[in-house]
Design an enzyme around this catalytic site. Structure first.
Site, PDB file in Angstrom:
ATOM      1  N   HIS A  20       0.791  -1.223   0.084  1.00  0.00           N
ATOM      2  CA  HIS A  20      -0.177  -0.021   0.030  1.00  0.00           C
ATOM      3  C   HIS A  20       0.942   1.372   0.130  1.00  0.00           C
ATOM      4  O   HIS A  20       0.773   2.078  -0.743  1.00  0.00           O
ATOM      5  CB  HIS A  20      -0.882   0.019   1.285  1.00  0.00           C
ATOM      6  CG  HIS A  20      -1.661   1.070   1.262  1.00  0.00           C
ATOM      7  ND1 HIS A  20      -2.908   1.137   0.899  1.00  0.00           N
ATOM      8  CD2 HIS A  20      -1.691   2.557   2.059  1.00  0.00           C
ATOM      9  CE1 HIS A  20      -3.670   2.458   1.181  1.00  0.00           C
ATOM     10  NE2 HIS A  20      -2.693   3.209   1.876  1.00  0.00           N
ATOM     11  N   GLU A  21       1.692   1.316   1.094  1.00  0.00           N
ATOM     12  CA  GLU A  21       2.774   2.399   1.157  1.00  0.00           C
ATOM     13  C   GLU A  21       3.794   2.534  -0.065  1.00  0.00           C
ATOM     14  O   GLU A  21       3.845   3.720  -0.645  1.00  0.00           O
ATOM     15  CB  GLU A  21       3.472   2.461   2.414  1.00  0.00           C
ATOM     16  CG  GLU A  21       2.567   2.373   3.591  1.00  0.00           C
ATOM     17  CD  GLU A  21       1.682   3.583   3.498  1.00  0.00           C
ATOM     18  OE1 GLU A  21       1.959   4.652   2.975  1.00  0.00           O
ATOM     19  OE2 GLU A  21       0.443   3.372   4.152  1.00  0.00           O
ATOM     20  N   HIS A  24       2.114   4.660  -2.882  1.00  0.00           N
ATOM     21  CA  HIS A  24       2.239   6.191  -2.572  1.00  0.00           C
ATOM     22  C   HIS A  24       3.542   6.504  -3.159  1.00  0.00           C
ATOM     23  O   HIS A  24       3.922   7.586  -3.622  1.00  0.00           O
ATOM     24  CB  HIS A  24       1.963   6.510  -0.975  1.00  0.00           C
ATOM     25  CG  HIS A  24       0.473   6.339  -0.703  1.00  0.00           C
ATOM     26  ND1 HIS A  24      -0.627   6.754  -1.343  1.00  0.00           N
ATOM     27  CD2 HIS A  24       0.030   5.621   0.583  1.00  0.00           C
ATOM     28  CE1 HIS A  24      -1.502   6.519  -0.556  1.00  0.00           C
ATOM     29  NE2 HIS A  24      -1.182   5.567   0.336  1.00  0.00           N
TER      30      HIS A  24
END
Length: 372
Positions: A20-21, A24
């Site tokens: 997920h990170e 980003h």
């Protein structure tokens, strides 16, 4: 069992938070934004290192999330650091706040999108290895005294719609009905070349798995012919994987709607303890079960992070939509109030699901027994 649950939680949640990170991080890097910190976990740092770009990669003590801190941000909440305006032009150009609105929007959206893409990739791997389910939605068995018999369904009927869902495969029927025990629904089917419309009330079936988990599922009391699982090409696998992923998202939306309207108990909501419990159970069943469970949790992470709640990615995206319409950001005090309210809401929700988790483990019954 506790150690297995902790181990399962770490091997399931850790990689998913990282992915997920990483979404980003990579989109931010694509747009030339400097990442100052990449953290897996929250709280105090356990260990870490600095890369050549000046990013601090670290593992933190609380394994309940993670964050990427871009230049120009004060912290995980994404609030703007006024000091970025005083930076030299070259450094200021690398801050998150200096980027156009559409780039900031994509950076924030990249985390949940990556979770969905990971789930699609996992399902694609399963479909490539084992084939795509294609069981025709034709009834071959109608159980006596079942919801289907009471509704008037016959052997040979080909179901085309259940409720508001079009049906292509028998698997679509099972997925829709399973989450609607005791609910009324409209069924459309082809019989002898003509379309018929019937009303049914799904039956309720309580099932207990090998771990003692009790699940209440809806059922009609019909069965298809032999299951058909056939090999497929890359395009069909990709389409089937995406359909399966977003079918799960649609089911999640349905379940939330049922909880909000009181048709389903809020006690079914689970948190980290429940995830750890299920993770341990999946570990005991083998690597394929763990991988499939990771896909499900990845979808959950992506979905939850898209909710328009401040402190979550969806809250930031909601603010950016307002900024795009208004042509200027919301006032700082509004954002500050929203972030604080979002924090209170999230903490309250975490407390609620933790109480649910403890109740599902029988803690309250044990305490009541001790007091009594």
């Amino acid at each position: 069992m506790i150690l297995l649950a902790l181990f399962g939680f770490l091997i399931v949640i850790g990689p998913l938070v990282f992915v997920h990170e990483l979404g980003h991080y990579w989109v931010g890097r694509l747009f030339g934004i400097k990442a100052e910190v990449f953290s897996i976990g929250m709280g105090r740092e356990i260990t870490g290192w600095n890369d050549k770009r000046g990013t601090r990669w670290k593992l933190s003590m609380l394994p309940i999330g993670g964050y990427v801190k871009f230049a120009g941000d004060m912290g995980p909440s994404g609030r703007s650091d006024p000091a970025w305006l005083r930076l030299p032009p070259a450094e200021r150009a690398q801050t998150f706040q200096a980027k156009p609105l559409w780039q900031r929007f994509l950076v924030v959206a990249a985390g949940p999108v990556t979770n969905f893409l990971l789930a699609i990739a996992i399902f694609a791997g399963f479909f490539a290895a084992f084939g795509v389910p294609r069981t025709p939605a034709v009834i071959r068995i109608v159980l006596p005294h079942s919801a289907a018999e009471r509704a008037g369904l016959h052997v040979g009927d080909r179901i085309t719609r259940v409720g508001d869902r079009e049906v292509d495969r028998f698997e679509d029927i099972a997925q829709f009905v399973a989450f609607r025990p005791g609910e009324a629904m409209t069924i459309e089917a082809m019989r002898g070349g003509r379309l018929i419309t019937l009303s049914a009330v799904a039956g309720t079936d309580k099932q207990t798995d090998r771990f003692g988990n009790v699940m209440e599922r809806g059922l009609l009391g019909i069965a298809p012919g032999p299951a058909e699982i056939a090999p497929a090409g890359p395009i069909e696998i990709a389409r089937a994987s995406a359909d399966h992923t977003f079918g799960i998202v649609r089911t999640m939306v349905d379940v939330i709607g049922q909880i909000v309207t009181g048709r389903r108990s809020a006690k079914e909501l689970g948190g980290p303890i429940q995830i750890a419990k299920f993770s341990g159970e999946q570990v005991s069943m083998g690597p394929l079960a763990v991988i499939e469970f990771m896909a499900m949790i990845s979808i959950n992470l992506g979905f939850i992070n898209l909710l328009p709640i401040p402190m979550l990615d969806g809250g930031h995206l909601f603010f950016y939509l307002f900024e795009g319409v208004r042509r200027r950001p919301l006032p700082e005090w509004v954002q500050e109030w929203a972030f604080r309210s979002g924090l209170v809401l999230l903490l309250g929700f975490m407390a609620f699901v933790t109480l649910n988790d403890l109740g599902s483990l029988g803690l309250w019954q044990k305490l009541a027994g001790l007091i009594g």
